[in-house]
Structure formats: structure tokens, C-alpha cells
Design a protein around this motif. Structure first.
Motif, PDB file in Angstrom:
ATOM      1  N   SER A 147      58.943  18.730  27.251  1.00  0.00           N
ATOM      2  CA  SER A 147      58.208  19.745  27.996  1.00  0.00           C
ATOM      3  C   SER A 147      57.372  20.616  27.430  1.00  0.00           C
ATOM      4  CB  SER A 147      59.037  20.437  28.834  1.00  0.00           C
ATOM      5  OG  SER A 147      59.716  19.527  29.825  1.00  0.00           O
ATOM      6  N   SER A 148      57.775  20.974  25.839  1.00  0.00           N
ATOM      7  CA  SER A 148      56.960  22.022  25.268  1.00  0.00           C
ATOM      8  C   SER A 148      55.719  21.305  24.620  1.00  0.00           C
ATOM      9  CB  SER A 148      57.803  22.456  24.074  1.00  0.00           C
ATOM     10  OG  SER A 148      57.983  21.505  22.798  1.00  0.00           O
ATOM     11  N   SER A 149      55.674  20.124  24.314  1.00  0.00           N
ATOM     12  CA  SER A 149      54.781  19.466  23.857  1.00  0.00           C
ATOM     13  C   SER A 149      54.130  19.783  22.275  1.00  0.00           C
ATOM     14  CB  SER A 149      53.280  19.517  24.638  1.00  0.00           C
ATOM     15  OG  SER A 149      53.548  18.894  25.953  1.00  0.00           O
ATOM     16  N   GLN A 150      55.253  20.278  21.689  1.00  0.00           N
ATOM     17  CA  GLN A 150      55.101  20.759  20.186  1.00  0.00           C
ATOM     18  C   GLN A 150      55.964  19.732  19.452  1.00  0.00           C
ATOM     19  OE1 GLN A 150      56.140  24.763  19.415  1.00  0.00           O
ATOM     20  NE2 GLN A 150      54.967  24.563  17.312  1.00  0.00           N
ATOM     21  N   PHE A 151      55.485  18.936  18.916  1.00  0.00           N
ATOM     22  CA  PHE A 151      56.161  17.910  18.454  1.00  0.00           C
ATOM     23  C   PHE A 151      56.324  17.905  16.755  1.00  0.00           C
ATOM     24  CE2 PHE A 151      54.293  16.013  22.406  1.00  0.00           C
ATOM     25  CZ  PHE A 151      55.482  15.815  23.232  1.00  0.00           C
ATOM     26  N   ILE A 152      55.258  18.706  16.072  1.00  0.00           N
ATOM     27  CA  ILE A 152      55.428  18.701  14.724  1.00  0.00           C
ATOM     28  C   ILE A 152      55.750  20.311  14.213  1.00  0.00           C
ATOM     29  CG2 ILE A 152      53.926  18.144  12.540  1.00  0.00           C
ATOM     30  CD1 ILE A 152      54.324  15.663  14.279  1.00  0.00           C
ATOM     31  N   LEU A 153      56.588  20.213  13.465  1.00  0.00           N
ATOM     32  CA  LEU A 153      57.070  21.412  12.715  1.00  0.00           C
ATOM     33  C   LEU A 153      57.141  22.766  13.571  1.00  0.00           C
ATOM     34  CD1 LEU A 153      55.221  21.101   9.322  1.00  0.00           C
ATOM     35  CD2 LEU A 153      57.646  20.484   9.843  1.00  0.00           C
ATOM     36  N   GLY A 154      57.816  22.427  14.656  1.00  0.00           N
ATOM     37  CA  GLY A 154      58.092  23.372  15.889  1.00  0.00           C
ATOM     38  C   GLY A 154      59.313  24.035  15.539  1.00  0.00           C
ATOM     39  N   SER A 155      59.796  24.895  16.701  1.00  0.00           N
ATOM     40  CA  SER A 155      61.079  25.502  16.843  1.00  0.00           C
ATOM     41  C   SER A 155      62.109  25.083  16.411  1.00  0.00           C
ATOM     42  CB  SER A 155      61.032  26.366  17.933  1.00  0.00           C
ATOM     43  OG  SER A 155      61.391  25.468  18.950  1.00  0.00           O
ATOM     44  N   ASN A 156      62.196  23.789  16.696  1.00  0.00           N
ATOM     45  CA  ASN A 156      63.759  22.967  16.389  1.00  0.00           C
ATOM     46  C   ASN A 156      63.669  22.876  14.757  1.00  0.00           C
ATOM     47  OD1 ASN A 156      65.311  21.913  18.901  1.00  0.00           O
ATOM     48  ND2 ASN A 156      63.203  21.918  19.278  1.00  0.00           N
ATOM     49  N   VAL A 157      62.556  22.316  14.133  1.00  0.00           N
ATOM     50  CA  VAL A 157      62.605  22.264  12.782  1.00  0.00           C
ATOM     51  C   VAL A 157      62.948  23.594  12.010  1.00  0.00           C
ATOM     52  CG1 VAL A 157      61.187  21.747  10.854  1.00  0.00           C
ATOM     53  CG2 VAL A 157      60.963  20.162  12.983  1.00  0.00           C
ATOM     54  N   LYS A 158      62.308  24.560  12.345  1.00  0.00           N
ATOM     55  CA  LYS A 158      62.714  25.935  11.710  1.00  0.00           C
ATOM     56  C   LYS A 158      64.036  26.156  12.055  1.00  0.00           C
ATOM     57  CE  LYS A 158      57.885  27.961  12.263  1.00  0.00           C
ATOM     58  NZ  LYS A 158      57.364  26.667  12.799  1.00  0.00           N
ATOM     59  N   LYS A 159      64.829  26.097  13.126  1.00  0.00           N
ATOM     60  CA  LYS A 159      65.996  26.635  13.178  1.00  0.00           C
ATOM     61  C   LYS A 159      66.897  25.489  12.527  1.00  0.00           C
ATOM     62  CE  LYS A 159      69.828  26.309  16.676  1.00  0.00           C
ATOM     63  NZ  LYS A 159      70.529  27.453  15.971  1.00  0.00           N
ATOM     64  N   LEU A 160      66.462  24.371  12.204  1.00  0.00           N
ATOM     65  CA  LEU A 160      67.587  23.401  11.633  1.00  0.00           C
ATOM     66  C   LEU A 160      67.277  23.815  10.007  1.00  0.00           C
ATOM     67  CD1 LEU A 160      69.495  21.029  11.760  1.00  0.00           C
ATOM     68  CD2 LEU A 160      67.350  19.738  11.093  1.00  0.00           C
ATOM     69  N   GLU A 161      66.049  24.024   9.746  1.00  0.00           N
ATOM     70  CA  GLU A 161      66.065  24.427   8.211  1.00  0.00           C
ATOM     71  C   GLU A 161      66.687  25.638   7.908  1.00  0.00           C
ATOM     72  OE1 GLU A 161      61.666  22.702   7.444  1.00  0.00           O
ATOM     73  OE2 GLU A 161      61.664  24.762   8.075  1.00  0.00           O
ATOM     74  N   ALA A 162      66.897  26.587   8.740  1.00  0.00           N
ATOM     75  CA  ALA A 162      67.348  27.891   8.363  1.00  0.00           C
ATOM     76  C   ALA A 162      68.684  27.817   8.495  1.00  0.00           C
ATOM     77  CB  ALA A 162      66.984  28.955   9.604  1.00  0.00           C
ATOM     78  N   ASP A 163      69.341  26.920   9.439  1.00  0.00           N
ATOM     79  CA  ASP A 163      70.822  26.792   9.480  1.00  0.00           C
ATOM     80  C   ASP A 163      71.557  25.955   8.272  1.00  0.00           C
ATOM     81  OD1 ASP A 163      70.819  28.076  12.059  1.00  0.00           O
ATOM     82  OD2 ASP A 163      71.048  26.663  13.162  1.00  0.00           O
TER      83      ASP A 163
END
Length: 370
Positions: free
Chosen positions: A28-44
């Protein structure tokens, strides 16, 4: 009874609703590359590894390769590593245009022998890659001492060992960088490929972020040759759902391993060498690997009885045809060569039932009682 090496379907059923919800959010967000999920996983994952930086990449193989290039490993350099590992470890060194230098293993842990590492260092040595095979760390304390003494880079190939520890130090704390694989079969597995580099080294982290996007910074300005190697946003969403379960899943793996060891030693201790958890180590049991004589015959019998098993790995890297130009021959690294003929990994996954383990153990006992 049919016993798989692992059962991803059962794991998916337990988290299906949450996974589908998070995937729908990405769509739904249509953000598929280096978005918020990648940033969260990287931080965690970086915080879990007790380091500052996480850099998500396309797969575990790229994680090793990019980490090497990010510290300047290239043509004319040598990188020392174990011969008893998955091909990606040696392949990443060669892809970085460096020369892999293979050394033998400690026969108890299957991991690289630090004494042999120090003996292999030359004026061309730029880095050491320690592989934490099957889920137990290599002796990182000894390896770090060697790396500091000789002023060389120490990288942890932790594809099989997220969360493993040595004397209270977790994967990521003792090396210049550690690399993870999120291949679906790993302890923390995506639903496709994925990988990550974790590090406290600011320069390495910045270089790795540039390399993973074609070597560009800012966008469309390329100062180095890089790669298209980004962790996918959809895969990161799946991993973010799974990550909070990792400690529980690891505890279940360790419980299954203890049960295997106790029962196998009782039933077939004369024929089977069970894995040893070294004192002060926290083993995460990506694989439960035994050593046996007549390994191939046992594996064939287990297959007939519906029990899956795997050989990790049948050919050490120094004997792989692609590395024949390095001049190694059979007999050069005998401990790894012996392990390659005797090691057999049994079914291991968090959701495994005692009934399934009992069946595996009974079939091994049947084989040796024949």
C-alpha cells in the motif's frame, strides 16, 4: 514418519496473520526499495549485535564480498579463512580479486584454528574471515588478538550464527564487521534472499552503503564501482515480524539439541560423536551435526526411513575445482578433509516435536544395530 530438515510451513502458520498485514502495508505504501522496514531492521539487528551500524544487502554472499571491498581488500591481498565452510566465504574473497588462503579446523568445533591462522600470515595478508559454523562461534578472542597484533581486518561470517556468543560477547562485538545471511533456512530467515553487514566502523559502514547502490553518492555520481545489492523492503518486512521471535526460537533449538545429545549418547554413543558446546560459548544450533563412520550408508538408510539429513560440506574449499590454481592437494588440510567424510546434519528446527526426534534417534540406532 517423514521428518524434514526443517519445517518452514509450520513456522509460517504461527505468524501468518502478522506477516500478511505487514506485507500489505508495504504494498500500500508503494515504497519498495530501502524504505522504513529496511531501516528498522538495520537498527534492530545492529543493536542486537551491540554495534552502531547495520547495512542491509541482497544476500549473505554479497554481505561478505561488500564488507571486504569496504575495508579495501583487492588485487594482491591475501585473506585467510577456513576451508570447511560454504562456498560463499571463499567465493567472496575471489570476487574481491584477493587470494583466499585456506587453513585447517579445530576438530571439536569445526571452526578455524587460530594457531594455524597466525602461521599463515604474510606481508600480503589484509584480512581474516572467521566462520561460525553450525551456530557456534570460532575462537574470536584469540583471533582478535592475532588481528590486532598484525594490524589486519577480522570479519565474522555469521551466516549460521546470529545471536551466538563467546564469554558473553555476541556475534558482531569482536570483529571489524560481521555478516549475516537471511536465506530462508537460516535461524532468522526471509522468504527469499537477504543479508546484512553489522559494524562499529563508521568508514566501513559508509563505504558499504555506497557500494550496495552501484557505488554512488550522491545518486547518479559514481566514484567507485559498486553493485546493485540492496535488502528488499518486502523481505525486511517479513524479517521484522520474525525478529522478535528469534530468542525463543533459538532457545527451542538449544533444547532440541540437548535432547538429541542426551539420547544419542545413551543409545549409540559408541558409534556417534555428538556436537560439543565449548565452555563459555552460547551455541545457536543452526545445524545439529554429528560425526559418524559409514556416514554415507547411514544417510542412505535414514532417507529410506523418511528422515532427511544433509552433509555440510562434502568438499572442503581447498579441494574445490574452481580453486585448483591455488595449488592445494588432498592431504594438505587433513582435519577438514576427515570432517567432510564424517559430518552429518540431522533435522533441526524450533517447531520440532519430541516424537520426531525420537524417530530420528531410533532409526540411527537401528542402522548401527544391524
Amino acid at each position: 514418519m517423514k521428518i524434514p530438515m526443517l519445517d518452514l510451513a509450520e513456522q509460517y502458520a504461527s505468524i501468518k496473520g502478522e506477516v500478511l498485514t505487514e506485507l500489505d502495508k508495504v504494498m500500500s505504501s508503494s515504497q519498495f526499495i530501502l524504505g522504513s522496514n529496511v531501516k528498522k531492521l538495520e537498527a534492530d539487528v545492529a543493536a542486537f549485535s551491540k554495534v552502531e551500524h547495520g547495512i542491509g544487502v541482497a544476500n549473505g554472499s554479497d554481505a561478505i564480498h561488500i564488507a571486504l571491498e569496504a575495508v579495501g581488500v583487492g588485487a594482491g591481498d591475501e585473506v585467510i579463512t577456513t576451508t570447511f565452510t560454504f562456498f560463499a566465504t571463499g567465493g567472496a574473497i575471489a570476487r574481491a580479486n584477493a587470494t583466499p588462503v585456506f587453513v585447517d579446523i579445530d576438530p571439536v568445533s569445526y571452526n578455524i584454528d587460530p594457531k594455524l591462522v597466525e602461521a599463515a600470515i604474510t606481508d600480503k595478508t589484509k584480512a581474516i574471515i572467521a566462520v561460525h559454523l553450525y551456530g557456534q562461534m570460532a575462537d574470536m578472542e584469540a583471533l582478535k588478538e592475532i588481528a590486532v597484533k598484525h594490524k589486519i581486518v577480522l570479519i565474522e561470517d555469521a551466516a549460521q550464527a546470529i545471536g551466538a556468543e563467546q564469554n558473553g560477547k555476541i556475534v558482531g562485538e569482536l570483529g571489524t564487521a560481521a555478516t549475516y545471511s537471511f536465506f530462508p533456512t537460516k535461524n532468522l530467515g526471509a522468504y527469499g534472499d537477504g543479508g546484512m553487514i553489522v559494524t562499529n566502523d563508521d568508514t566501513l559502514a559508509e563505504n558499504a552503503r555506497i557500494i550496495r547502490v552501484h557505488g554512488s553518492k550522491p545518486k547518479y555520481y559514481h566514484h567507485v564501482l559498486g553493485y546493485n545489492s540492496r535488502l528488499d523492503e518486502l523481505q525486511a518486512a517479513v524479517l521484522n515480524v520474525k525478529f522478535p521471535h528469534l530468542k525463543q526460537w533459538t532457545a527451542q533449538r538449544r533444547e532440541h539439541a540437548s535432547y538429541y545429545t542426551k539420547r544419542l549418547n545413551e543409545k549409540v554413543g559408541a558409534y556417534v560423536t555428538t556436537p560439543i558446546v565449548l565452555e563459555g560459548y552460547y551455541h545457536v544450533f543452526h545445524q545439529y551435526t554429528i560425526r559418524v563412520e559409514k556416514r554415507d550408508e547411514l544417510q542412505a538408510y535414514l532417507k529410506e526411513q523418511g528422515v532427511s539429513s544433509m552433509v555440510y560440506y562434502p568438499v572442503p574449499l581447498h579441494l574445490q575445482p574452481v580453486f585448483s590454481n591455488l595449488g592445494y592437494k588432498e592431504g594438505d588440510l587433513p582435519l577438514a578433509e576427515k570432517a567432510a567424510k564424517e559430518a552429518l546434519s540431522l533435522p533441526m528446527f524450533p517447531e520440532m516435536k519430541k516424537q520426531q526426534q525420537d524417530y530420528v534417534i531410533a532409526k540411527i540406532e537401528e542402522f548401527y544395530n544391524r
